[in-house]
Design a protein around this motif. Structure first.
Motif, short mmCIF file in Angstrom:
data_model
loop_
_atom_site.label_atom_id
_atom_site.label_comp_id
_atom_site.label_asym_id
_atom_site.label_seq_id
_atom_site.Cartn_x
_atom_site.Cartn_y
_atom_site.Cartn_z
N UNK A 191 3.79 51.11 38.93
CA UNK A 191 4.51 52.37 39.15
C UNK A 191 3.79 53.52 38.47
N UNK A 192 3.41 53.32 37.23
CA UNK A 192 2.77 54.40 36.48
C UNK A 192 1.34 54.65 36.92
N UNK A 193 0.50 53.63 36.89
CA UNK A 193 -0.92 53.83 37.14
C UNK A 193 -1.21 54.15 38.60
N UNK A 194 -0.62 53.41 39.51
CA UNK A 194 -0.88 53.71 40.92
C UNK A 194 -0.15 54.97 41.34
N UNK A 195 1.01 55.25 40.76
CA UNK A 195 1.72 56.47 41.08
C UNK A 195 0.96 57.71 40.65
N UNK A 196 0.47 57.71 39.40
CA UNK A 196 -0.31 58.86 38.94
C UNK A 196 -1.62 59.00 39.70
N UNK A 197 -2.25 57.88 40.02
CA UNK A 197 -3.49 57.94 40.79
C UNK A 197 -3.22 58.49 42.19
N UNK A 198 -2.13 58.07 42.80
CA UNK A 198 -1.79 58.58 44.13
C UNK A 198 -1.47 60.07 44.08
N UNK A 199 -0.75 60.50 43.07
CA UNK A 199 -0.44 61.92 42.96
C UNK A 199 -1.70 62.74 42.71
N UNK A 200 -2.63 62.20 41.93
CA UNK A 200 -3.91 62.89 41.70
C UNK A 200 -4.67 63.02 43.01
#
Length: 166
Positions: A20-29
């Protein structure tokens, strides 16, 4: 064993929180960048590798990067939904692992596709990053299977056979 171990549930939650955190932040970036994250050479190397394999044009590379960003955002959302479902299950009821297992299948597919260009370019750091995500997804899937087998065992217990009166 009547219930799944608390450590098993905690590990499933930790893995779901990781994605949730790592892929979510990467996707938002990726999705908030004007070039869909292609300016970061380290993180977008697999997009260039896959794009060169399929001989994509620059517009095709942008679309591929946007696709990977969208898929990562979907996986992060599925994992967040599972975390909320787990928290709801603490109040009563059971959590549904189907959404999380589907997210883990997507993680495995994306990790395998991303590891290919890293292997072709002999980039061991990128391979290590993809293998870590692949192993976490495999561990999460295995723990979900363990939880499902315990739940199935509880629901399909054979009824005790009564002795016939003679």
């Amino acid at each position: 064993m009547r219930k799944v171990s608390g450590a098993t549930i905690a590990m499933i939650l930790a893995i779901a929180l990781y994605f949730t955190l790592f892929w979510g932040f990467d996707a938002l970036r990726v999705l908030t960048s004007p070039t869909y994250g292609l300016e970061d050479v380290w993180r977008s190397q697999f997009v260039f590798g896959v794009g060169s394999h399929f001989q994509l044009s620059p517009m095709g590379l942008l679309q591929l990067a946007a696709f990977f960003g969208t898929v990562k955002l979907a996986v992060a959302a599925f994992c967040a939904i599972h975390i909320v479902d787990r928290l709801r299950a603490l109040a009563g009821g059971t959590a549904n692992n189907d959404v999380l297992e589907g997210a883990f299948i997507i993680v495995v597919a994306i990790s395998i596709v991303s590891a290919g260009p890293a292997l072709w370019s002999n980039n061991s750091d990128l391979v290590r990053e993809q293998v870590l995500q692949l192993l976490l997804a495999a561990l999460g899937t295995a723990l979900c299977m363990v939880e499902r087998s315990y739940a199935r065992r509880l629901n399909i217990e054979p009824a005790p056979v009564e002795a016939a009166a003679l």
